[in-house]
Design an enzyme around this catalytic site. Sequence first.
Site, PDB file in Angstrom:
ATOM      1  CG  LEU A 253      -1.896   1.161   1.304  1.00  0.00           C
ATOM      2  CD1 LEU A 253      -2.987   1.011   0.262  1.00  0.00           C
ATOM      3  CD2 LEU A 253      -2.526   1.258   2.679  1.00  0.00           C
ATOM      4  CB  SER A 254       4.121   1.995   1.557  1.00  0.00           C
ATOM      5  OG  SER A 254       4.741   0.900   0.950  1.00  0.00           O
ATOM      6  CE  LYS A 255       5.501  -0.846  -5.764  1.00  0.00           C
ATOM      7  NZ  LYS A 255       5.020  -1.930  -6.580  1.00  0.00           N
ATOM      8  NE  ARG A 256      -3.141   3.546  -5.425  1.00  0.00           N
ATOM      9  CZ  ARG A 256      -4.426   3.438  -5.156  1.00  0.00           C
ATOM     10  NH1 ARG A 256      -4.924   2.296  -4.764  1.00  0.00           N
ATOM     11  NH2 ARG A 256      -5.230   4.475  -5.256  1.00  0.00           N
TER      12      ARG A 256
END
Length: 467
Positions: A253-256
């Site tokens: 999720l951290s990517k987004r």
Amino acid sequence: MTHTIKTRFAPSPTGYLHLGNVRTALFNVLLARQQGGRFVLRIEDTDRERSRPEYVAAVLEDLRWLGLDWQEGPEVEGPHAPYTQSERTAIYAEYYRRLDQAGQVYPCFCTPAELALSRKAQRAAGKPPRYAGTCARLNEAERQARYERGLQPTLRFQVPMGQVVEFTDLIRGPQRFASEDIGDFVIRRADGGPQFFFVNAVDDALMGITHVLRGEDHLTNTPRQLLLLKALQLPAPEYGHMSLIIGSDGGPLSKRAGDLSIRQLRAAGYLPEALLNYLARLGHRYEQDVWMTPAELAAGFATVQMGRAPARYDETQLLHWQAEAVRCATPERLWAWMGETVHTLIPSPCRDDFVVTVQPNIRFPVDAEFWAQRLFGEELPISEDSRTVIAAAGSAFFKHALAAYIEHGAAYQPLVDHLKQRTGAKGKNLFMPLRAALTGETHGPELARILALTPPEMVQRRLQAWC
Ligand code: GLU
């Protein structure tokens, strides 16, 4: 002895809060509330390069907006202040001194290049890489010689050999780690800055934290922290490691995270209760899948209901809880939330009626703007579908509708009966053309409410337009 539960959230202020770290905060808050305990906020700003005061301010603001208030921490203060790690240097110095005195640490002069080389050699030999203990074997004279060369050592904790570190994870059950597999680890950097897991463990103990719920990315830190606490004769909290949130595409999720910062969600019009209802169910099961107040979310919270499978971010679910949050909000609150455009368009006496009319049909302030524009805007855009419906009804229908309105006004049933009788239209054929002419749309809030809310001259004008 009374045993009061104390949980904490310990963010590093290196960015804005996002759904992932807010879920961690939320679960710690819910656990504390469910047990009648306390919740502590601690700012872990030991990364001087990446920590920023504006992120600290944003953390406090975002948590308050979500209603996740803390009983000890920045601005609230409490018996273990300060609650910001950069202000606790003297405390950490004391605990480094204690470990030194107990002979459990040693200076390490290995350079990053040497360490990398050693790791490479171990991997090549099929062994898991860990510190080879080179500097543990230095004698006093060898250490002095290095200091004299001006080398700045890190401080390493000497892991006792032949031990098994065991603990029961609140979520993942029994965990076992052999101390041989851990290797001596750095607790103070060469520049004197503390290493995360040292200060994190020391502060949990000093602040009386009893339960730590955190991301599973910290699971491998836990045996190290337990060893440190044991060496310092400090109490250890119970740990629970939560599965991470993954994106809908299965990636991290951290990517987004940028898309999903709490500030951005708030600016888009998400209500705090929507985020709370959504996040509380992400990796935690409630008996009932119904909308809950924050107090109900706390009452139904239990670590045994937390799952080990990765929690997948699902925007549809988030939107569902947002619609529920809007449905459950008071008209005053929704009115404030709808914002300037709506405030300008809607005359004051119509405020509450407008809110109640559109409430089941909106999720965001932009939706409220849409209906404010349709119901009170001078210009009425007509959708493609509406044109078709209006054309099919024909001008005679609207002549009768106008006459019925002039006779009955917004008295819905008499008006409908009148129109039914004159035109023979019923059901969809009666309601759709009316809706289309009055709102330019073929779907939307209840027709009776629309009719009552729209200013009479505007209703007449909109019916007249198709006569
Ligand atoms: N500052 C750490 C982090 O943000 C806290 C980890 C923990 O909860 O122990 O990842």
